[in-house]
Scaffold this active site. Structure first.
Site, PDB file in Angstrom:
ATOM      1  CD  GLU A 137      -8.592 -36.082  48.043  1.00 35.10           C
ATOM      2  OE1 GLU A 137      -7.395 -36.383  48.185  1.00 35.10           O
ATOM      3  OE2 GLU A 137      -9.233 -35.426  48.905  1.00 35.10           O
ATOM      4  CB  ALA A 159     -11.623 -37.976  49.086  1.00 35.27           C
ATOM      5  CD  GLU A 191      -3.533 -32.435  52.366  1.00 30.32           C
ATOM      6  OE1 GLU A 191      -4.308 -31.871  51.571  1.00 30.32           O
ATOM      7  OE2 GLU A 191      -3.368 -33.676  52.363  1.00 30.32           O
TER       8      GLU A 191
HETATM    9  N1  B3K Z   1      -4.806 -36.435  52.532  1.00 27.21           N
HETATM   10  C1  B3K Z   1      -6.128 -36.778  52.959  1.00 27.21           C
HETATM   11  C2  B3K Z   1      -6.356 -36.566  54.410  1.00 27.21           C
HETATM   12  C3  B3K Z   1      -5.859 -37.659  55.280  1.00 27.21           C
HETATM   13  C4  B3K Z   1      -6.295 -37.448  56.710  1.00 27.21           C
HETATM   14  C5  B3K Z   1      -5.630 -38.375  57.636  1.00 27.21           C
HETATM   15  N2  B3K Z   1      -6.103 -38.239  58.985  1.00 27.21           N
HETATM   16  C6  B3K Z   1      -7.173 -36.072  52.178  1.00 27.21           C
HETATM   17  C7  B3K Z   1      -6.752 -34.828  51.498  1.00 27.21           C
HETATM   18  O1  B3K Z   1      -6.435 -33.845  52.107  1.00 27.21           O
HETATM   19  O2  B3K Z   1      -6.701 -34.831  50.313  1.00 27.21           O
HETATM   20 ZN    ZN Z   2      -5.405 -32.966  50.487  1.00 29.50          ZN
END
Ligand code: B3K
Ligand code: ZN
Length: 887
Positions: free
Chosen positions: A305, A269, A327
């Site tokens: 998210e 997502a 992250e």
């Molecule tokens: N931020 C996105 C991941 C994006 C990946 C790009 N290759 C999902 C997450 O970690 O929430």
């Molecule tokens: Zn993330």
């Protein structure tokens, strides 16, 4: 001397941007083959940028139609343009507006980055560098702009038009079949958080009132007909919103929050501001179509998210090296959310299992990298277990080190100080230095140094002096590019358990050289900061059992001198459930490693019996079914292989695990039969943790019973398969049947396919169960399935369900000694690479364990990697993984 590597990006080369973009006005006219994108950028020179620097905008496969500067066409002599770059050599010194017009073909976009089609809808994915596939831009996360987006499309084709922020206006375009919508996002954001969706979609709506009393409209958009399947996701969203308010005081900030589920998505997502776009796997669930694991996955990803709104969006990353800043922290936060919603101990155990299975394996092979890498060639290859899962562990460790209240003050300061900025790991740590008054520079090494430290604990007891001496040492093996490792600061949560199972108070020589401090003793956390430390505990009545790494207080590999009896006692009595589970895993690992190394058969029998007896006690006394299920689940084949470390024979590993499962099934057959019978399968389905935990235990019981007795297992599984009233029980039964060769398996697989044909997410489970059958013949089956209607190489979920599952979930067949598994994955990678490099590169990373295999497997693995490396026109994504795997 360094060889030139034009693709290499270095953290050390970071420079602030030469220009800033305060406002972006986008006008996007959607068309399946000819989408027009006009972007008006309000640019100015960055006061801290290089004076007189040219303006260089990033692009990727773009077709420029025209440019204006402050409303006047820009003469072609003043700029240079390629599909990848727009160069304006002498832009004005004063702020100016650049308007750029682009034409795109969303139907031809198979990379699923930028603007593409999923089914009949238009959608976008911009992280990490996808915005440059929509328009020329300063595509870097430290460019924060306020966006206004106007979207136009055919009214019938795309009645729903969404973008970030709040809706401002919408209407029809007179005398045409078109309509439009305007969205305004007042929060300055990096372009990777831009999103747009257009399509004919179903909607479920709800509202949420924030802690300050603001009403937010919530909506989840899905394919028509799937609306009932989105109810659980909506419920999870509201719980996550409330939780961020109560746990962190973070309130949602826009008038709307939209989620769109699409079927074609490269990952789980995406947290785009106010408009999350999801792989439908993490939105859609009904008891008949989704398992408990699916429900838990939806709850976790929806929360993840949403929680990014503060950790990622309001505070974003200065550059992609800081990826763990958003992250790792957001994974930590989603883990805590789940722990509060479900069982804290079981959640921790599940998280540790993932960390070990994914991250420790990554750390042990050629793709090892630090949580904050200092170079990369392709950033998409760094969305890894190390950045995510180990990144979360570092935040958790920080909390253990500074204590709960100080951690809470530090994070509050982080929100206050860094809101609205693009921050770094240093900015984050500085807040905890303030709140704790501690120097965290040693702790910061965790972000820079790759590899899993081994922490060895040796204990000696002096019965006359009534002392216990602990010799603690740490060591981290070299990883690519980092031959010499330094000692880290490792918080070790510790307890002593007396012979009767009761906890002993921690008393030691306080403040003596190398001794413990009073604060360490009262918190029960020893801080290992050097390569070795020795601590003497006093007033120890008898030899106690040492319980270390309680709650898995640091992401390290523990090497313990505990005896089998110690582990049994710990498993039964430790006050920390994570440590109890850990004791059972350690015991099992000993047995499995010995068996896989083919220590003479039979030598292990007494130990196996003792292990069975310990498990029987747990089953008999536990009132926590999901915990019991975790204790009864052996380490994975990949975990055992990593423990063996070199010259691994995956067949021996598989057989050892099979045989121990069979032993467990036999030793516990009465208890397991009772559990399988008594844990109510007929209660109405509810996805809550308690009910899911009971199903988990019941299905673990079924699995072990079947491992010990094929015929009985088949009968039970078949009956459960036929009678199941929910997907969890049906898939668990089918999984058991799949492990038993014969007609019953094929019949059940046919039956399942007929029941769910057309429901792609359910059929994915069917593909996976077949891909992981550990027996010969699976590869032919997988090839056959690839030709069936159930499969499509263009859809990432199908690729992961079938090919990805074979590579990552079938150790035995992927690593087959004739090299057939490697060759097959190699073929798939080369086939997929021109279409979707991200998914291809992810698939190739299954080779990360190749070096630990025995020579007869290593050779064909290396040959396949070399074959890939030699291929013409590889994507940067696949080239990077191939090169690093072979380095
Ligand atoms: N931020 C996105 C991941 C994006 C990946 C790009 N290759 C999902 C997450 O970690 O929430
Ligand atoms: Zn993330």
């Amino acid at each position: 001397m360094r060889t030139e590597d034009p693709q290499l990006v270095r953290l050390a080369d970071y420079r602030p941007p030469d220009f800033l973009i305060d406002r972006v006005a986008l006008d996007i006219k959607l068309d399946q083959k000819k989408t027009r994108v006009t972007s008006r950028l309000s640019l100015r020179r960055n006061p801290i940028g290089r004076a007189g620097a040219p303006l260089l905008l990033d692009g990727d496969e773009l077709l420029l139609l025209g440019v204006t500067l402050d409303g006047q066409p820009l003469d072609t002599s003043r700029y240079a343009v390629t599909p990848e770059k727009f160069t304006f050599a002498e832009p004005p010194e004063a702020p100016f507006e650049l308007e750029i017009e682009i034409e795109l073909d969303p139907s031809a976009n198979t990379k699923l980055m930028g603007l593409y089609r999923s089914g009949s809808a238009y959608c976008t994915q911009c992280e990490a560098e996808g915005f440059r596939r929509i328009t020329y831009f300063l595509d870097r996360p430290d460019i924060l702009s306020v966006y206004t987006t106007r979207v136009q499309a055919d009214r019938k084709e795309a009645p729903v038009l969404l973008s970030n922020g709040n809706p401002v206006e919408h209407g029809d375009i007179p005398n045409s079949s078109m309509h439009y919508a305007i969205w305004y996002d007042p929060f300055p954001k990096p372009c990777y958080l831009f999103a747009l969706v257009g399509g004919d979609l179903g909607r479920i709506g709800d509202t949420f009132t924030t802690m300050s009393g603001r009403k937010v409209d919530l909506a989840i958009y899905v394919e028509h007909g799937n609306e009932p399947r989105a109810a659980y996701a909506m419920d999870a969203l509201k719980r996550a919103m409330r939780w961020d308010e109560t746990a962190y005081g973070r309130e949602y900030d826009l008038d709307v929050f939209n989620i769109v589920a699409v079927s074609d998505f490269n990952m789980g997502a995406m947290e785009n501001k106010g408009l999350n776009i999801f792989n439908d796997k993490y939105v859609l669930a009904l008891p008949e179509t989704a398992t408990d694991a699916d429900y838990a996955g939806i709850e976790r990803v929806i929360a993840h998210e949403y929680l990014h709104n503060w950790t990622g969006n309001r505070i974003t990353c200065r550059d992609w090296f800081q990826l763990c800043l958003k992250e790792g922290l957001t994974v930590f936060r989603d883990q805590e959310f789940t722990a509060d919603q479900r069982s804290r101990a079981v959640q921790r155990i599940a998280d540790v299992r993932t960390l070990r299975g994914q991250q420790f394996s990554e750390d042990a092979g050629p793709l090892a990298h630090s949580v904050r890498p200092d170079t990369y060639r392709e950033i998409n290859n760094f969305y890894t277990a190390t950045v995510y899962e180990k990144g979360a562990e570092l935040v958790r460790m920080l909390k253990v080190l500074v204590g709960e209240d100080t951690f809470a003050r530090g994070i509050k300061l982080y929100f206050a100080r860094c809101d609205g900025t693009a921050a770094t790991v240093e900015d984050f740590l500085a807040c905890f230095e303030v709140s704790s008054g501690r120097d965290l520079s040693h702790f910061a090494l965790w972000y820079k140094q790759a590899g899993t430290p081994s922490v060895a604990i040796a204990s000696t007891c002096d019965e006359r002096a009534k002392t216990l001496t602990l010799e603690i040492s740490q060591d981290t093996r070299p990883t690519p590019g980092q031959p010499d490792k330094k000692p880290l600061i490792v918080p070790l949560a510790i307890g002593l358990i007396g012979a009767n199972g009761a906890a002993l108070p921690l008393k030691a020589e306080v403040d003596a050289f190398d001794g413990a401090t009073q604060s360490e003793l009262s918190r029960g956390v020893l801080e290992l900061t050097t390569a070795r430390r020795h601590i003497v505990f006093r007033e120890i009545p008898d030899r106690p059992v040492v319980s270390v790494l309680r709650g898995f207080s640091a992401p390290v590999q523990l090497v313990q001198s505990a005896t089998d009896e110690d582990l049994v006692l710990q498993c039964a009595c430790d006050s920390d459930r994570c440590a109890r589970w850990q004791a059972a895993q350690s015991y099992a690992t000993r047995l499995l490693v010995a068996a896989a190394r083919q220590t003479p058969v039979g030598a292990n029998q007494a130990s196996i019996a003792a292990f069975g007896e310990a498990l029987r006690q747990i089953v008999a006394t536990s009132d926590d079914p999901p915990f019991t299920a975790q204790v009864l689940t052996l380490p994975s084949e990949a975990d055992i292989a990593r423990e063996i470390g070199e010259n691994v024979d995956p067949d021996a590993v598989y057989l050892a695990r099979q045989s121990l499962r069979a032993d467990m099934g036999r030793a516990l057959s009465r208890e397991l039969t009772r559990l399988h019978r008594d844990l109510d399968q007929n209660a109405p389905y509810s996805p809550d943790a308690r009910s899911a935990g009971r199903r988990a235990l019941r299905n673990t019981a079924l699995d072990l019973l079947a491992a010990s007795d094929d015929a009985a297992g088949m009968r039970l599984a078949k009956a459960q398969f036929d009678a199941a009233t929910n997907m969890t029980d049906r898939v668990a039964a089918l999984g058991v049947l799949c492990l038993i060769e014969g007609e019953a398996r094929e019949e059940a697989l046919d039956d399942f396919y007929k029941r769910y044909a057309g429901d792609a997410l359910v059929i994915d489970k069917w593909l996976t169960l077949q891909a992981i059958i550990p027996h010969a013949g699976t590869l032919d089956r997988v090839r056959r399935l690839m030709r069936s209607d159930a499969f499509s190489m263009g859809n990432p979920n199908r690729v992961r369900a079938l090919i990805g599952a074979f590579a990552a979930g079938n150790q035995r067949q992927f690593n087959a000694p004739d090299g057939s598994g490697y060759e097959f994955i190699g073929e798939c990678v080369l086939l997929l690479d021109p279409k979707n490099p991200q998914v291809a590169a992810r698939l190739l990373s299954a080779f990360r364990t190749w070096r630990m295999m025995e020579p007869k497997r290593r050779r064909p693995a290396e040959a396949t990697l070399q074959h890939i490396q030699a291929a013409q026109s590889l994507s940067p994504d696949v080239r990077d993984i191939a090169d690093r795997s072979l380095a």
